[in-house]
Design a protein around this motif. Sequence first.
Motif, PDB file in Angstrom:
ATOM      1  N   ARG A  54       0.831  -1.205   0.000  1.00 54.16           N
ATOM      2  CA  ARG A  54       0.000   0.000   0.000  1.00 54.16           C
ATOM      3  C   ARG A  54       0.865   1.255   0.000  1.00 54.16           C
ATOM      4  N   TYR A  55       1.925   1.241   0.793  1.00 55.42           N
ATOM      5  CA  TYR A  55       2.844   2.383   0.864  1.00 55.42           C
ATOM      6  C   TYR A  55       3.562   2.580  -0.475  1.00 55.42           C
ATOM      7  N   THR A 109       1.202   4.096  -3.001  1.00 50.82           N
ATOM      8  CA  THR A 109       0.979   5.504  -2.667  1.00 50.82           C
ATOM      9  C   THR A 109       2.167   6.359  -3.079  1.00 50.82           C
ATOM     10  N   SER A 131       2.207   6.765  -6.827  1.00 50.01           N
ATOM     11  CA  SER A 131       1.155   7.689  -7.241  1.00 50.01           C
ATOM     12  C   SER A 131       1.554   9.134  -6.945  1.00 50.01           C
ATOM     13  N   LEU A 144      -4.836   6.538  -5.596  1.00 47.17           N
ATOM     14  CA  LEU A 144      -4.925   7.153  -4.278  1.00 47.17           C
ATOM     15  C   LEU A 144      -6.318   7.024  -3.685  1.00 47.17           C
ATOM     16  N   PRO A 148      -4.622  14.332  -2.067  1.00 43.09           N
ATOM     17  CA  PRO A 148      -3.232  14.788  -2.008  1.00 43.09           C
ATOM     18  C   PRO A 148      -3.139  16.297  -2.187  1.00 43.09           C
ATOM     19  N   LEU A 156       0.708  13.553   0.979  1.00 47.10           N
ATOM     20  CA  LEU A 156      -0.550  12.948   1.393  1.00 47.10           C
ATOM     21  C   LEU A 156      -0.564  12.887   2.920  1.00 47.10           C
ATOM     22  N   PHE A 167      -2.442   9.949   5.036  1.00 39.60           N
ATOM     23  CA  PHE A 167      -2.074   8.535   4.894  1.00 39.60           C
ATOM     24  C   PHE A 167      -1.448   8.035   6.190  1.00 39.60           C
TER      25      PHE A 167
END
Length: 135
Positions: free
Chosen positions: A33-34, A37, A40, A88, A93, A110, A113
Amino acid sequence: MRKLDQRGMAAFEFCLVAVPLFTLMFAIFDLGRYAITMQSLRTLANAGARTWMINDCYVNNVMTKSSPTCSGDPLPSAAAKKAVAPMLGGLSPTLNTTSGASALTVTASLPSFNMLMPIWGTALNAPSASTTIPF
């Protein structure tokens, strides 16, 4: 010699194996997931820098050999950010631009997050990525 009672040993062995297994699975999910992110945010920062380069703010100033003074968000609408970085999801963001002596920097961050696993601490919360355009 008397035979030992073996009832409940399978459940005990499952508990010994399940805790590290699920911890590892959730850690891999969280790091994935990190990584998505961060990629992105890099894409969003690059798109913001590309927008500044195409706009009059950057091109005209560089052609006249003066320092560009771009400021603000190059992609102000949420729909434009979503089109550039769809992974995202519902997170919003932020894009910021800073002009230095010899470069223009676009930073995508972000702040909302958070990592799911507490083993990471707060080191990986609120990721950001930046792109620098020299002039």
